[in-house]
Scaffold this motif. Sequence first.
Motif, PDB file in Angstrom:
ATOM      1  N   TRP A 140     -20.604 -94.548  86.965  1.00  0.00           N
ATOM      2  CA  TRP A 140     -21.612 -93.570  86.320  1.00  0.00           C
ATOM      3  C   TRP A 140     -21.525 -92.134  87.493  1.00  0.00           C
ATOM      4  O   TRP A 140     -21.766 -92.762  88.613  1.00  0.00           O
ATOM      5  N   SER A 160     -14.423 -95.182  75.532  1.00  0.00           N
ATOM      6  CA  SER A 160     -16.595 -95.693  76.451  1.00  0.00           C
ATOM      7  C   SER A 160     -16.621 -96.141  75.138  1.00  0.00           C
ATOM      8  O   SER A 160     -18.526 -96.538  75.494  1.00  0.00           O
ATOM      9  N   MET A 163     -18.614 -99.762  74.977  1.00  0.00           N
ATOM     10  CA  MET A 163     -19.364-100.822  75.157  1.00  0.00           C
ATOM     11  C   MET A 163     -20.609-100.783  74.758  1.00  0.00           C
ATOM     12  O   MET A 163     -20.833-102.223  75.110  1.00  0.00           O
ATOM     13  N   PRO A 164     -21.003 -99.946  74.223  1.00  0.00           N
ATOM     14  CA  PRO A 164     -22.787-101.053  73.213  1.00  0.00           C
ATOM     15  C   PRO A 164     -22.225-101.651  71.857  1.00  0.00           C
ATOM     16  O   PRO A 164     -22.384-103.011  72.109  1.00  0.00           O
ATOM     17  N   ILE A 169     -24.266-102.755  76.957  1.00  0.00           N
ATOM     18  CA  ILE A 169     -25.043-102.023  76.989  1.00  0.00           C
ATOM     19  C   ILE A 169     -25.761-101.876  76.027  1.00  0.00           C
ATOM     20  O   ILE A 169     -25.066-101.915  75.029  1.00  0.00           O
ATOM     21  N   ASP A 173     -30.041 -97.896  75.817  1.00  0.00           N
ATOM     22  CA  ASP A 173     -30.101 -97.908  76.948  1.00  0.00           C
ATOM     23  C   ASP A 173     -29.964 -96.196  77.548  1.00  0.00           C
ATOM     24  O   ASP A 173     -29.309 -95.176  77.078  1.00  0.00           O
ATOM     25  N   TRP A 176     -27.062 -94.959  78.678  1.00  0.00           N
ATOM     26  CA  TRP A 176     -26.066 -95.050  76.971  1.00  0.00           C
ATOM     27  C   TRP A 176     -25.929 -93.254  76.541  1.00  0.00           C
ATOM     28  O   TRP A 176     -25.025 -92.675  75.740  1.00  0.00           O
ATOM     29  N   THR A 179     -24.634 -90.757  77.846  1.00  0.00           N
ATOM     30  CA  THR A 179     -23.517 -90.768  77.467  1.00  0.00           C
ATOM     31  C   THR A 179     -22.904 -90.422  76.336  1.00  0.00           C
ATOM     32  O   THR A 179     -21.926 -89.581  76.592  1.00  0.00           O
ATOM     33  N   CYS A 223     -21.740 -95.914  66.748  1.00  0.00           N
ATOM     34  CA  CYS A 223     -22.615 -95.792  67.649  1.00  0.00           C
ATOM     35  C   CYS A 223     -24.198 -94.942  67.405  1.00  0.00           C
ATOM     36  O   CYS A 223     -25.373 -95.310  67.860  1.00  0.00           O
TER      37      CYS A 223
END
Length: 297
Positions: A140, A160, A163-164, A169, A173, A176, A179, A223
Motif C-alpha cells: 500500500w 490487482s 483482489m476483490p 478485499i 473497501d 480498494w 486503487t 470490479c
Amino acid sequence: MYSVDGKRQLAEYQLENFEGYKGSSPVRIGNDAYGQLQLDIYGELMDSVYLYNKYGEPISYDFWKDLAIQMDWLAENWDQKDDSIWEVRGGAHNFLYSRLACWVALDRAVKIAEMRSFPINGHWKKQRDKIYKQIFDEFWDEKQQAFMQYPGAKTVDASSLLMPLFRFISPKDPRWLSTLKKIDEDLVTDSLVYRYRPEVAAPDGLNSREGTFSMCSFWYVECLSRAGELDKARFYFEKMLGYANHLGLYSEQLGYEGEHLGNFPQAFTHMALISAAYNLNKQFDDNRNKNINLDEI
C-alpha cells in the motif's frame, strides 16, 4: 510447461528467415518462461480445487494429501521474488499479484480442510495471515493511495483487479476504491485496460509496444459492477462486446485501431467475459439495484 512432444527444456530462439504475420517479427520458437518461478500458479490451482470441491464433487483424501505437499512447500517459500503472471523478462520482483495468489492458495487450502475436516498443517493459517498483513503494510502506497505493482513501484498493475474477485478485499473497501481510481487514471483508455505502464513498471525485457489486454478490461468491468458502478460497468461491457470478431472471439490484446493482437483466441479473455457478464447480471437482479433504469444507461 511442456512442448507438444513432451520436452521440458524449451530454450527460446528466433527464426531470422521469417518476418511473422503482417511483419510482426521476431518469430520465436520455444519459450524461456519455462525456467521462470511463477508463484501465482498455486493460487490458481487451489482456487479451482476449492470451487470444484464446493460446487462439483468432494475431492478424495489421496488427492488432498498430494495438495498438502504443495501447500507445505508454499508455506515455506512464498516470501521470495518471482516473475509472476505477466512472465516479465526484466528480473524477478516481489510482485503484488504473486503475494495475492499465495494468500489465495493457503486460504483455500484452510477452507477445504475445515469444510471436509481434513488433517491440516496449522502453519498454513499463520503464513496466510502473514501474507495478508504484508500486502497491506508493504504494497500500500499512502501517497498514491493505491496498492502498487510491488513495494516501491511507480505504477499500479491491472492484475490487482483480482483482489476483490478473489475475495481478498471488499469491492467497496476505501483502499480498494482508491486503487480502482488509480487504475482508471493510469491504465484505462476509452474503457480498455493496459496491464501496466511499461515506462515506469518493472522492466519487462520486451522492446515492442503492446495493446490493451482484453482480459484485464473484463476484470475492470466486474470490479466496477461489484463496486456499485453499474451504469459505467454495463457501458464498458457493451463497448467491449463490440471489439469481438464476427464469431464473438477475442485475442489477447487490442491495438490502437481495435485490431486483434497476440494469442487468438485467448481462453482467459473469454473466461473473464463470462465472469463479468454473470456478475453484472447478478447485480442488476439484486433488489438493492432495482431503482436503476436500464433504458437510460
